[in-house]
Design a protein around this motif. Structure first.
Motif, PDB file in Angstrom:
ATOM      1  N   CYS A  56       0.832  -1.135  -0.044  1.00  0.00           N
ATOM      2  CA  CYS A  56      -0.082   0.079  -0.067  1.00  0.00           C
ATOM      3  C   CYS A  56       0.819   1.246   0.095  1.00  0.00           C
ATOM      4  CB  CYS A  56      -0.924  -0.019   1.285  1.00  0.00           C
ATOM      5  SG  CYS A  56      -2.305  -1.048   1.195  1.00  0.00           S
ATOM      6  N   TRP A  57       0.388   2.189  -0.471  1.00  0.00           N
ATOM      7  CA  TRP A  57       0.894   3.823  -0.265  1.00  0.00           C
ATOM      8  C   TRP A  57      -0.007   4.399   0.856  1.00  0.00           C
ATOM      9  CZ3 TRP A  57       2.111   6.959  -5.170  1.00  0.00           C
ATOM     10  CH2 TRP A  57       3.217   6.213  -5.840  1.00  0.00           C
ATOM     11  N   ARG A  69       7.447   1.033  -4.002  1.00  0.00           N
ATOM     12  CA  ARG A  69       6.991   1.524  -5.542  1.00  0.00           C
ATOM     13  C   ARG A  69       6.964   3.029  -5.395  1.00  0.00           C
ATOM     14  NH1 ARG A  69       2.478  -0.595  -9.179  1.00  0.00           N
ATOM     15  NH2 ARG A  69       1.319  -0.641  -7.511  1.00  0.00           N
ATOM     16  N   ALA A  70       7.109   3.575  -4.285  1.00  0.00           N
ATOM     17  CA  ALA A  70       7.098   4.911  -4.043  1.00  0.00           C
ATOM     18  C   ALA A  70       8.565   5.196  -3.815  1.00  0.00           C
ATOM     19  CB  ALA A  70       6.520   5.534  -2.592  1.00  0.00           C
ATOM     20  N   ALA A  83       4.791   8.968  -2.626  1.00  0.00           N
ATOM     21  CA  ALA A  83       4.510   9.544  -3.805  1.00  0.00           C
ATOM     22  C   ALA A  83       5.832   8.968  -4.697  1.00  0.00           C
ATOM     23  CB  ALA A  83       4.358  11.043  -3.828  1.00  0.00           C
ATOM     24  N   THR A  84       5.875   9.421  -5.961  1.00  0.00           N
ATOM     25  CA  THR A  84       6.868   9.238  -7.046  1.00  0.00           C
ATOM     26  C   THR A  84       6.461  10.385  -8.137  1.00  0.00           C
ATOM     27  OG1 THR A  84       8.056   7.779  -8.227  1.00  0.00           O
ATOM     28  CG2 THR A  84       5.625   7.572  -8.393  1.00  0.00           C
ATOM     29  N   PRO A  85       7.573  10.665  -8.770  1.00  0.00           N
ATOM     30  CA  PRO A  85       7.359  11.541  -9.695  1.00  0.00           C
ATOM     31  C   PRO A  85       6.780  10.942 -11.094  1.00  0.00           C
ATOM     32  CG  PRO A  85       9.639  11.950  -9.084  1.00  0.00           C
ATOM     33  CD  PRO A  85       9.244  10.486  -8.235  1.00  0.00           C
ATOM     34  N   ALA A  86       6.076  11.698 -11.963  1.00  0.00           N
ATOM     35  CA  ALA A  86       5.466  11.021 -13.035  1.00  0.00           C
ATOM     36  C   ALA A  86       6.531  10.408 -13.945  1.00  0.00           C
ATOM     37  CB  ALA A  86       4.507  12.044 -13.944  1.00  0.00           C
ATOM     38  N   PRO A  87       6.399   9.059 -14.554  1.00  0.00           N
ATOM     39  CA  PRO A  87       5.032   8.498 -14.663  1.00  0.00           C
ATOM     40  C   PRO A  87       4.877   7.728 -13.362  1.00  0.00           C
ATOM     41  CG  PRO A  87       6.820   7.421 -15.892  1.00  0.00           C
ATOM     42  CD  PRO A  87       7.169   8.634 -15.463  1.00  0.00           C
ATOM     43  N   HIS A  88       3.411   7.662 -13.023  1.00  0.00           N
ATOM     44  CA  HIS A  88       3.169   6.826 -11.765  1.00  0.00           C
ATOM     45  C   HIS A  88       3.220   5.370 -12.193  1.00  0.00           C
ATOM     46  CE1 HIS A  88       2.672  10.959 -10.101  1.00  0.00           C
ATOM     47  NE2 HIS A  88       1.800  11.248 -10.921  1.00  0.00           N
ATOM     48  N   PRO A  93      -0.914   1.696  -6.983  1.00  0.00           N
ATOM     49  CA  PRO A  93      -0.915   1.252  -5.612  1.00  0.00           C
ATOM     50  C   PRO A  93      -2.374   1.579  -4.945  1.00  0.00           C
ATOM     51  CG  PRO A  93       0.912   2.686  -6.083  1.00  0.00           C
ATOM     52  CD  PRO A  93       0.203   2.928  -7.076  1.00  0.00           C
ATOM     53  N   PHE A  94      -2.503   0.554  -4.147  1.00  0.00           N
ATOM     54  CA  PHE A  94      -3.657   0.716  -3.268  1.00  0.00           C
ATOM     55  C   PHE A  94      -3.441   1.641  -2.064  1.00  0.00           C
ATOM     56  CE2 PHE A  94      -6.795  -0.083  -0.014  1.00  0.00           C
ATOM     57  CZ  PHE A  94      -7.785  -0.509  -0.812  1.00  0.00           C
TER      58      PHE A  94
END
Length: 205
Positions: A56-57, A69-70, A83-88, A93-94
């Motif tokens: 999860c995020w 994945r963040a 968070a992460t910069p684009a592209p997401h 993520p849930f």
């Protein structure tokens, strides 16, 4: 000051959705939708950060670093939002109640500032919170600021392209009335998601 006629239903929709969400989070009762009051326990810290699936995020202590994945924890202070910069990431993520609550509070805070404030706030200025009570109070304050701003708008404001300079959307290319509509949709969507997560938490194994 007279509220423009076309803004009245949008404000009423916002007020109804805001109150449903706040009561759903705070308790002790909420309107079931037909005027009947049903009991609702206040949101706890455990439920606020509950991760019902893997990866999860959420909102996390900055010292612990971002989740799967963040790549960053956004904002200021001891807690940040995954968070992460684009592209997401795809699939997305849930996200937990904490993430969704922080996301809503940030959007209302920043869009209010970029509509009727100093137009300087960024995501780096926003503070997420690790406890439910503070997060819910922060969301209420953010929505109150947005609501107060809405009540001061004119027809000319609503038609102005780029009246809201919020930098993380299409706001600079949109008429303000479209931004107001969009924020209602954000509140409706994330409010419903938060309510469902509360139901799933209550019914968990």
């Amino acid at each position: 000051m007279t509220v423009p006629a076309r803004l009245v239903p949008l404000i009423e929709q916002f007020e109804f959705t805001r109150d449903r969400l706040v009561n759903r989070l705070r308790g002790p009762v909420m309107d079931s939708g037909n005027g009947t009051e049903v009991p609702v326990p206040p949101l706890t810290d455990d439920e606020y950060r509950w991760e019902p699936v893997a990866d999860c995020w959420s909102v996390r202590r900055r010292a612990d670093g971002p989740g799967a994945r963040a790549t960053v924890l956004t904002g200021a202070g001891d807690w940040g939002r995954d968070a992460t910069p684009a592209p997401h990431p795809v699939p997305a993520p849930f996200t937990t109640i904490a993430w969704r609550t922080s996301h809503l509070a940030e959007m209302f805070t920043l869009r209010t500032d970029h509509t009727a404030g100093g137009r300087t706030l960024t995501r780096d200025d926003f503070r997420s919170h690790g406890d439910a009570a503070t997060a819910v109070a922060d969301l209420e304050r953010a929505m109150a600021g947005w609501h107060a701003m809405l009540l001061g708008l004119t027809d000319a404001d609503l038609d102005t392209m780029g009246y809201c300079s919020y930098p993380h959307g299409s706001d600079p290319e949109d008429a303000l009335v479209d931004v107001v509509w969009w924020m209602n949709q954000e509140l409706l969507a994330h409010g419903a998601e938060i309510a469902l997560l509360r139901d799933l938490y209550r019914a968990r194994g």
